[in-house]
Design a protein around this motif. Structure first.
Motif, PDB file in Angstrom:
ATOM      1  N   LEU A 133      46.494  44.536  48.107  1.00  0.00           N
ATOM      2  CA  LEU A 133      46.011  43.497  47.192  1.00  0.00           C
ATOM      3  C   LEU A 133      44.646  43.921  46.662  1.00  0.00           C
ATOM      4  O   LEU A 133      43.740  44.215  47.442  1.00  0.00           O
ATOM      5  CB  LEU A 133      45.911  42.147  47.924  1.00  0.00           C
ATOM      6  CG  LEU A 133      45.943  40.876  47.072  1.00  0.00           C
ATOM      7  CD1 LEU A 133      46.274  39.669  47.935  1.00  0.00           C
ATOM      8  CD2 LEU A 133      44.600  40.632  46.383  1.00  0.00           C
ATOM      9  N   HIS A 134      44.525  43.944  45.361  1.00  0.00           N
ATOM     10  CA  HIS A 134      43.282  44.316  44.693  1.00  0.00           C
ATOM     11  C   HIS A 134      43.396  43.852  43.244  1.00  0.00           C
ATOM     12  O   HIS A 134      44.454  43.334  42.833  1.00  0.00           O
ATOM     13  CB  HIS A 134      43.044  45.822  44.796  1.00  0.00           C
ATOM     14  CG  HIS A 134      44.269  46.651  44.511  1.00  0.00           C
ATOM     15  ND1 HIS A 134      44.787  46.823  43.236  1.00  0.00           N
ATOM     16  CD2 HIS A 134      45.091  47.349  45.340  1.00  0.00           C
ATOM     17  CE1 HIS A 134      45.858  47.590  43.283  1.00  0.00           C
ATOM     18  NE2 HIS A 134      46.077  47.922  44.557  1.00  0.00           N
ATOM     19  N   PRO A 135      42.360  43.986  42.425  1.00  0.00           N
ATOM     20  CA  PRO A 135      42.441  43.470  41.052  1.00  0.00           C
ATOM     21  C   PRO A 135      43.578  44.055  40.221  1.00  0.00           C
ATOM     22  O   PRO A 135      44.042  43.396  39.281  1.00  0.00           O
ATOM     23  CB  PRO A 135      41.069  43.841  40.469  1.00  0.00           C
ATOM     24  CG  PRO A 135      40.151  43.770  41.640  1.00  0.00           C
ATOM     25  CD  PRO A 135      40.961  44.351  42.763  1.00  0.00           C
ATOM     26  N   LEU A 136      44.072  45.241  40.549  1.00  0.00           N
ATOM     27  CA  LEU A 136      45.178  45.833  39.799  1.00  0.00           C
ATOM     28  C   LEU A 136      46.538  45.404  40.326  1.00  0.00           C
ATOM     29  O   LEU A 136      47.556  45.653  39.687  1.00  0.00           O
ATOM     30  CB  LEU A 136      45.081  47.366  39.833  1.00  0.00           C
ATOM     31  CG  LEU A 136      43.776  47.975  39.312  1.00  0.00           C
ATOM     32  CD1 LEU A 136      43.817  49.492  39.411  1.00  0.00           C
ATOM     33  CD2 LEU A 136      43.505  47.533  37.873  1.00  0.00           C
ATOM     34  N   LEU A 137      46.563  44.759  41.494  1.00  0.00           N
ATOM     35  CA  LEU A 137      47.801  44.259  42.111  1.00  0.00           C
ATOM     36  C   LEU A 137      47.446  42.964  42.839  1.00  0.00           C
ATOM     37  O   LEU A 137      47.135  42.966  44.026  1.00  0.00           O
ATOM     38  CB  LEU A 137      48.384  45.281  43.095  1.00  0.00           C
ATOM     39  CG  LEU A 137      49.704  44.870  43.765  1.00  0.00           C
ATOM     40  CD1 LEU A 137      50.865  44.914  42.763  1.00  0.00           C
ATOM     41  CD2 LEU A 137      50.000  45.774  44.957  1.00  0.00           C
ATOM     42  N   ALA A 155      41.594  49.250  45.684  1.00  0.00           N
ATOM     43  CA  ALA A 155      42.602  50.097  45.035  1.00  0.00           C
ATOM     44  C   ALA A 155      42.280  51.576  45.241  1.00  0.00           C
ATOM     45  O   ALA A 155      42.417  52.395  44.327  1.00  0.00           O
ATOM     46  CB  ALA A 155      42.734  49.764  43.551  1.00  0.00           C
ATOM     47  N   GLN A 156      41.851  51.888  46.466  1.00  0.00           N
ATOM     48  CA  GLN A 156      41.457  53.265  46.797  1.00  0.00           C
ATOM     49  C   GLN A 156      40.430  53.794  45.806  1.00  0.00           C
ATOM     50  O   GLN A 156      40.436  54.978  45.435  1.00  0.00           O
ATOM     51  CB  GLN A 156      42.682  54.171  46.886  1.00  0.00           C
ATOM     52  CG  GLN A 156      43.639  53.753  47.997  1.00  0.00           C
ATOM     53  CD  GLN A 156      44.756  54.749  48.239  1.00  0.00           C
ATOM     54  OE1 GLN A 156      44.637  55.927  47.925  1.00  0.00           O
ATOM     55  NE2 GLN A 156      45.844  54.275  48.830  1.00  0.00           N
ATOM     56  N   GLY A 157      39.557  52.916  45.343  1.00  0.00           N
ATOM     57  CA  GLY A 157      38.480  53.287  44.437  1.00  0.00           C
ATOM     58  C   GLY A 157      38.852  53.266  42.972  1.00  0.00           C
ATOM     59  O   GLY A 157      37.976  53.409  42.113  1.00  0.00           O
ATOM     60  N   GLU A 158      40.131  53.078  42.660  1.00  0.00           N
ATOM     61  CA  GLU A 158      40.567  53.147  41.253  1.00  0.00           C
ATOM     62  C   GLU A 158      39.918  52.081  40.390  1.00  0.00           C
ATOM     63  O   GLU A 158      39.702  52.291  39.186  1.00  0.00           O
ATOM     64  CB  GLU A 158      42.093  53.022  41.172  1.00  0.00           C
ATOM     65  CG  GLU A 158      42.854  54.230  41.689  1.00  0.00           C
ATOM     66  CD  GLU A 158      44.349  54.089  41.469  1.00  0.00           C
ATOM     67  OE1 GLU A 158      44.754  53.415  40.498  1.00  0.00           O
ATOM     68  OE2 GLU A 158      45.118  54.643  42.274  1.00  0.00           O
ATOM     69  N   VAL A 183      34.094  43.389  43.753  1.00  0.00           N
ATOM     70  CA  VAL A 183      35.514  43.279  44.092  1.00  0.00           C
ATOM     71  C   VAL A 183      35.684  42.629  45.465  1.00  0.00           C
ATOM     72  O   VAL A 183      36.555  41.767  45.656  1.00  0.00           O
ATOM     73  CB  VAL A 183      36.194  44.655  44.045  1.00  0.00           C
ATOM     74  CG1 VAL A 183      37.653  44.538  44.488  1.00  0.00           C
ATOM     75  CG2 VAL A 183      36.125  45.225  42.630  1.00  0.00           C
ATOM     76  N   LEU A 184      34.851  42.984  46.421  1.00  0.00           N
ATOM     77  CA  LEU A 184      34.962  42.373  47.751  1.00  0.00           C
ATOM     78  C   LEU A 184      34.609  40.885  47.688  1.00  0.00           C
ATOM     79  O   LEU A 184      35.238  40.063  48.367  1.00  0.00           O
ATOM     80  CB  LEU A 184      34.061  43.114  48.736  1.00  0.00           C
ATOM     81  CG  LEU A 184      34.488  44.559  49.024  1.00  0.00           C
ATOM     82  CD1 LEU A 184      33.439  45.260  49.887  1.00  0.00           C
ATOM     83  CD2 LEU A 184      35.854  44.611  49.696  1.00  0.00           C
ATOM     84  N   ARG A 185      33.632  40.544  46.867  1.00  0.00           N
ATOM     85  CA  ARG A 185      33.284  39.122  46.703  1.00  0.00           C
ATOM     86  C   ARG A 185      34.447  38.363  46.064  1.00  0.00           C
ATOM     87  O   ARG A 185      34.725  37.205  46.435  1.00  0.00           O
ATOM     88  CB  ARG A 185      32.020  38.984  45.845  1.00  0.00           C
ATOM     89  CG  ARG A 185      31.549  37.544  45.656  1.00  0.00           C
ATOM     90  CD  ARG A 185      31.066  36.936  46.954  1.00  0.00           C
ATOM     91  NE  ARG A 185      31.151  35.476  46.899  1.00  0.00           N
ATOM     92  CZ  ARG A 185      30.763  34.676  47.898  1.00  0.00           C
ATOM     93  NH1 ARG A 185      30.254  35.178  49.001  1.00  0.00           N
ATOM     94  NH2 ARG A 185      30.897  33.375  47.782  1.00  0.00           N
TER      95      ARG A 185
END
Length: 277
Positions: A167-171, A194-197, A219-221
Protein backbone atom coordinates in the motif's frame (compact mmCIF):
# COMPACT_ATOMS: atom_id res chain seq x y z
CA UNK A 1 16.98 8.37 23.80
CA UNK A 2 14.29 9.95 21.62
CA UNK A 3 11.24 11.55 23.22
CA UNK A 4 9.03 10.97 20.17
CA UNK A 5 5.79 9.17 21.06
CA UNK A 6 4.16 7.06 18.36
CA UNK A 7 0.36 6.70 18.67
CA UNK A 8 -1.18 3.27 19.19
CA UNK A 9 -3.90 1.64 17.12
CA UNK A 10 -6.32 -0.67 18.88
CA UNK A 11 -6.84 -4.13 17.43
CA UNK A 12 -10.17 -5.95 17.49
CA UNK A 13 -9.13 -8.13 20.44
CA UNK A 14 -8.18 -5.11 22.56
CA UNK A 15 -4.42 -5.32 22.05
CA UNK A 16 -2.69 -2.19 20.79
CA UNK A 17 0.00 -1.75 18.15
CA UNK A 18 2.29 1.27 17.61
CA UNK A 19 1.19 2.89 14.38
CA UNK A 20 4.73 3.31 13.07
CA UNK A 21 7.54 0.79 13.36
CA UNK A 22 10.64 -0.55 11.66
CA UNK A 23 10.47 -3.14 8.90
CA UNK A 24 13.59 -5.29 8.57
CA UNK A 25 12.90 -6.86 5.16
CA UNK A 26 16.19 -7.14 3.21
CA UNK A 27 18.31 -5.91 6.10
CA UNK A 28 21.24 -8.37 6.17
CA UNK A 29 21.16 -10.68 9.21
CA UNK A 30 24.62 -9.53 10.32
CA UNK A 31 23.47 -5.89 10.36
CA UNK A 32 20.03 -6.35 11.90
CA UNK A 33 20.99 -6.22 15.58
CA UNK A 34 22.76 -2.88 15.25
CA UNK A 35 19.95 -1.38 13.15
CA UNK A 36 17.36 -2.49 15.71
CA UNK A 37 19.45 -1.09 18.56
CA UNK A 38 19.71 2.26 16.76
CA UNK A 39 15.97 2.21 16.07
CA UNK A 40 15.16 1.75 19.76
CA UNK A 41 17.40 4.73 20.49
CA UNK A 42 15.47 6.75 17.87
CA UNK A 43 12.12 5.93 19.50
CA UNK A 44 10.89 2.84 17.63
CA UNK A 45 8.93 0.31 19.67
CA UNK A 46 7.44 -1.81 16.87
CA UNK A 47 9.53 -4.26 14.83
CA UNK A 48 8.27 -6.24 11.84
CA UNK A 49 10.20 -9.32 10.72
CA UNK A 50 9.41 -12.69 9.16
CA UNK A 51 10.74 -16.21 9.10
CA UNK A 52 11.61 -15.79 5.41
CA UNK A 53 13.73 -12.68 6.13
CA UNK A 54 16.21 -14.83 8.10
CA UNK A 55 16.97 -12.01 10.51
CA UNK A 56 14.70 -12.80 13.48
CA UNK A 57 17.76 -13.62 15.55
CA UNK A 58 19.19 -10.18 14.81
CA UNK A 59 15.95 -8.52 15.90
CA UNK A 60 16.06 -10.40 19.19
CA UNK A 61 19.73 -9.59 19.72
CA UNK A 62 19.23 -5.91 18.92
CA UNK A 63 16.40 -5.63 21.42
CA UNK A 64 18.53 -7.39 24.02
CA UNK A 65 21.42 -5.02 23.41
CA UNK A 66 19.12 -2.01 23.72
CA UNK A 67 18.14 -3.00 27.24
CA UNK A 68 14.48 -2.24 26.59
CA UNK A 69 11.91 -4.28 28.51
CA UNK A 70 10.08 -6.94 26.49
CA UNK A 71 6.69 -5.51 27.42
CA UNK A 72 7.68 -2.14 25.95
CA UNK A 73 8.13 -3.42 22.39
CA UNK A 74 5.80 -4.90 19.78
CA UNK A 75 7.22 -7.75 17.70
CA UNK A 76 5.61 -9.11 14.55
CA UNK A 77 6.78 -12.16 12.64
CA UNK A 78 5.28 -14.03 9.70
CA UNK A 79 4.90 -17.68 8.82
CA UNK A 80 7.17 -18.95 6.06
CA UNK A 81 5.33 -20.03 2.92
CA UNK A 82 6.66 -23.59 3.10
CA UNK A 83 5.44 -23.92 6.70
CA UNK A 84 1.71 -23.64 6.08
CA UNK A 85 -0.44 -26.41 7.56
CA UNK A 86 -1.53 -27.03 11.14
CA UNK A 87 1.52 -28.66 12.73
CA UNK A 88 3.99 -26.78 10.58
CA UNK A 89 2.61 -23.38 11.61
CA UNK A 90 2.84 -24.20 15.31
CA UNK A 91 6.34 -25.64 15.02
CA UNK A 92 7.50 -22.70 12.92
CA UNK A 93 6.44 -20.26 15.60
CA UNK A 94 8.41 -22.18 18.21
CA UNK A 95 11.48 -21.69 16.02
CA UNK A 96 10.74 -17.97 15.73
CA UNK A 97 10.37 -17.60 19.49
CA UNK A 98 13.73 -19.27 20.02
CA UNK A 99 15.45 -17.03 17.46
CA UNK A 100 13.80 -13.88 18.82
CA UNK A 101 14.59 -14.83 22.42
CA UNK A 102 11.03 -14.36 23.68
CA UNK A 103 8.15 -16.45 25.01
CA UNK A 104 5.58 -14.82 22.74
CA UNK A 105 5.18 -12.54 19.74
CA UNK A 106 2.77 -9.65 19.71
CA UNK A 107 1.51 -10.48 16.22
CA UNK A 108 1.85 -13.63 14.09
CA UNK A 109 0.86 -13.40 10.43
CA UNK A 110 0.26 -15.85 7.59
CA UNK A 111 2.69 -14.27 5.13
CA UNK A 112 0.89 -15.11 1.85
CA UNK A 113 -2.43 -16.85 1.11
CA UNK A 114 -0.96 -19.10 -1.65
CA UNK A 115 -4.45 -20.03 -2.89
CA UNK A 116 -3.07 -22.72 -5.20
CA UNK A 117 -2.01 -24.71 -2.12
CA UNK A 118 -5.31 -24.11 -0.28
CA UNK A 119 -3.63 -24.52 3.10
CA UNK A 120 -4.39 -21.13 4.60
CA UNK A 121 -7.75 -22.21 6.16
CA UNK A 122 -6.19 -25.04 8.21
CA UNK A 123 -3.22 -22.80 8.95
CA UNK A 124 -5.64 -20.27 10.41
CA UNK A 125 -6.99 -22.99 12.72
CA UNK A 126 -3.44 -23.43 14.03
CA UNK A 127 -3.15 -19.67 14.48
CA UNK A 128 -6.31 -19.51 16.59
CA UNK A 129 -4.89 -22.26 18.81
CA UNK A 130 -1.64 -20.31 19.10
CA UNK A 131 -3.67 -17.29 20.20
CA UNK A 132 -5.48 -19.34 22.84
CA UNK A 133 -2.14 -20.70 24.06
CA UNK A 134 -0.95 -17.07 24.46
CA UNK A 135 2.07 -17.64 22.24
CA UNK A 136 0.84 -14.62 20.25
CA UNK A 137 -1.07 -11.64 21.59
CA UNK A 138 -2.78 -11.18 18.23
CA UNK A 139 -2.94 -13.05 14.91
CA UNK A 140 -3.48 -11.85 11.39
CA UNK A 141 -2.64 -12.25 7.73
CA UNK A 142 -0.63 -10.60 5.01
CA UNK A 143 -1.43 -10.14 1.31
CA UNK A 144 -4.96 -11.58 1.66
CA UNK A 145 -7.70 -10.55 -0.74
CA UNK A 146 -11.39 -10.28 0.25
CA UNK A 147 -12.19 -13.80 -0.97
CA UNK A 148 -9.41 -15.20 1.23
CA UNK A 149 -10.65 -13.22 4.22
CA UNK A 150 -14.21 -14.38 3.56
CA UNK A 151 -13.14 -18.02 3.84
CA UNK A 152 -11.55 -17.38 7.22
CA UNK A 153 -14.68 -15.58 8.43
CA UNK A 154 -16.82 -18.53 7.33
CA UNK A 155 -14.79 -21.07 9.28
CA UNK A 156 -13.78 -19.16 12.41
CA UNK A 157 -15.15 -16.62 14.85
CA UNK A 158 -11.63 -15.17 15.13
CA UNK A 159 -11.20 -12.44 12.52
CA UNK A 160 -7.64 -11.48 11.55
CA UNK A 161 -6.52 -8.54 13.65
CA UNK A 162 -4.63 -7.08 10.69
CA UNK A 163 -4.03 -7.61 6.99
CA UNK A 164 -0.59 -6.46 5.92
CA UNK A 165 -0.71 -5.45 2.25
CA UNK A 166 1.30 -3.55 -0.32
CA UNK A 167 0.00 0.00 0.00
CA UNK A 168 1.42 3.34 -1.09
CA UNK A 169 0.26 6.38 -3.10
CA UNK A 170 0.63 4.44 -6.38
CA UNK A 171 -1.42 1.49 -5.04
CA UNK A 172 -3.99 2.79 -2.55
CA UNK A 173 -6.14 -0.37 -2.26
CA UNK A 174 -9.30 1.59 -1.46
CA UNK A 175 -11.71 -1.35 -1.88
CA UNK A 176 -9.63 -3.65 0.29
CA UNK A 177 -9.23 -0.96 2.94
CA UNK A 178 -13.02 -0.50 2.93
CA UNK A 179 -13.42 -4.26 3.49
CA UNK A 180 -11.04 -4.02 6.44
CA UNK A 181 -13.02 -1.19 7.99
CA UNK A 182 -16.28 -3.10 7.59
CA UNK A 183 -14.88 -6.15 9.38
CA UNK A 184 -12.73 -4.61 12.10
CA UNK A 185 -9.40 -5.45 10.46
CA UNK A 186 -6.51 -2.99 10.81
CA UNK A 187 -4.66 -2.17 7.59
CA UNK A 188 -0.88 -2.48 7.66
CA UNK A 189 1.13 -1.11 4.75
CA UNK A 190 4.23 -2.79 3.38
CA UNK A 191 6.37 -1.06 0.75
CA UNK A 192 4.87 2.21 2.08
CA UNK A 193 7.15 4.32 -0.13
CA UNK A 194 6.70 2.12 -3.23
CA UNK A 195 10.34 1.08 -2.86
CA UNK A 196 11.24 4.74 -3.35
CA UNK A 197 9.37 5.11 -6.65
CA UNK A 198 7.01 7.73 -5.27
CA UNK A 199 9.67 9.93 -3.66
CA UNK A 200 10.51 11.77 -6.87
CA UNK A 201 6.90 12.53 -7.77
CA UNK A 202 6.41 16.31 -8.23
CA UNK A 203 3.10 16.28 -6.35
CA UNK A 204 4.79 14.79 -3.31
CA UNK A 205 7.68 17.21 -3.75
CA UNK A 206 5.38 20.24 -3.71
CA UNK A 207 3.64 19.05 -0.55
CA UNK A 208 7.01 18.36 1.09
CA UNK A 209 8.24 21.88 0.27
CA UNK A 210 5.02 23.36 1.63
CA UNK A 211 5.50 21.67 5.01
CA UNK A 212 9.27 21.83 5.20
CA UNK A 213 9.50 18.05 5.28
CA UNK A 214 11.05 15.36 3.10
CA UNK A 215 9.09 13.44 0.49
CA UNK A 216 9.36 10.29 2.62
CA UNK A 217 7.98 12.11 5.66
CA UNK A 218 5.00 13.34 3.63
CA UNK A 219 4.16 9.84 2.38
CA UNK A 220 4.53 8.31 5.84
CA UNK A 221 2.35 11.07 7.31
CA UNK A 222 -0.26 10.27 4.62
CA UNK A 223 -0.31 6.67 5.84
CA UNK A 224 -0.72 7.77 9.45
CA UNK A 225 -3.65 10.05 8.59
CA UNK A 226 -5.34 7.23 6.66
CA UNK A 227 -5.14 5.13 9.82
CA UNK A 228 -2.64 2.65 8.40
CA UNK A 229 0.00 0.95 10.49
CA UNK A 230 3.26 1.53 8.65
CA UNK A 231 6.85 0.31 9.06
CA UNK A 232 9.35 1.80 6.62
CA UNK A 233 12.65 -0.03 6.25
CA UNK A 234 15.98 1.70 6.67
CA UNK A 235 19.43 0.66 7.85
CA UNK A 236 20.65 4.26 7.95
CA UNK A 237 20.64 5.97 11.37
CA UNK A 238 19.76 9.41 9.98
CA UNK A 239 16.93 7.98 7.90
CA UNK A 240 15.62 6.06 10.91
CA UNK A 241 15.31 9.34 12.80
CA UNK A 242 13.76 11.12 9.80
CA UNK A 243 11.12 8.45 9.24
CA UNK A 244 9.80 8.60 12.80
CA UNK A 245 9.81 12.41 12.93
CA UNK A 246 6.35 12.81 11.36
CA UNK A 247 4.15 13.68 14.31
CA UNK A 248 4.71 17.45 14.37
CA UNK A 249 2.77 18.33 11.20
CA UNK A 250 -0.46 17.42 9.43
CA UNK A 251 -1.48 17.17 5.81
CA UNK A 252 -4.52 19.26 4.93
CA UNK A 253 -7.48 18.21 2.79
CA UNK A 254 -5.91 19.62 -0.38
CA UNK A 255 -2.74 17.59 0.26
CA UNK A 256 -4.76 14.42 0.78
CA UNK A 257 -6.77 14.98 -2.40
CA UNK A 258 -3.58 15.50 -4.38
CA UNK A 259 -2.08 12.26 -3.11
CA UNK A 260 -5.33 10.37 -3.78
CA UNK A 261 -4.94 11.44 -7.41
CA UNK A 262 -1.66 9.50 -7.68
CA UNK A 263 -3.33 6.09 -7.41
CA UNK A 264 -2.35 4.08 -10.49
CA UNK A 265 -2.95 0.51 -9.33
CA UNK A 266 0.80 -0.02 -9.61
CA UNK A 267 2.37 -2.90 -7.68
CA UNK A 268 6.06 -3.07 -6.81
CA UNK A 269 5.65 -6.63 -5.49
CA UNK A 270 3.81 -9.85 -6.40
CA UNK A 271 0.07 -10.13 -6.99
CA UNK A 272 -1.47 -12.18 -4.14
CA UNK A 273 -3.89 -13.88 -6.55
CA UNK A 274 -1.10 -15.41 -8.60
CA UNK A 275 1.96 -15.50 -6.33
CA UNK A 276 3.03 -19.09 -5.68
CA UNK A 277 5.74 -18.47 -3.11
Amino acid sequence: MSTITVPDVELANGATIPQLGLGVFQIPPDDTAEVVRQAVEAGYRHFDTAQMYRNEEGVGEGLKQSGIAREDVFITTKLANDAQGYDNAINALEGSLQRLGTDYVDLYLIHWPLPHKDLYPVTWTAFTDILRAEKARAIGVSNFQPEHLDRLREQSSVVPAVNQIELHPLLQQQELRAYHRAHGIVTEAWSPLAQGEVLGDPVIGEIAAKHGKSAAQVVLRWHIQLGNVVFPKSANADRLRENIDIFDFELDDADLRSITGLDAGHRTGPDPDTFEG
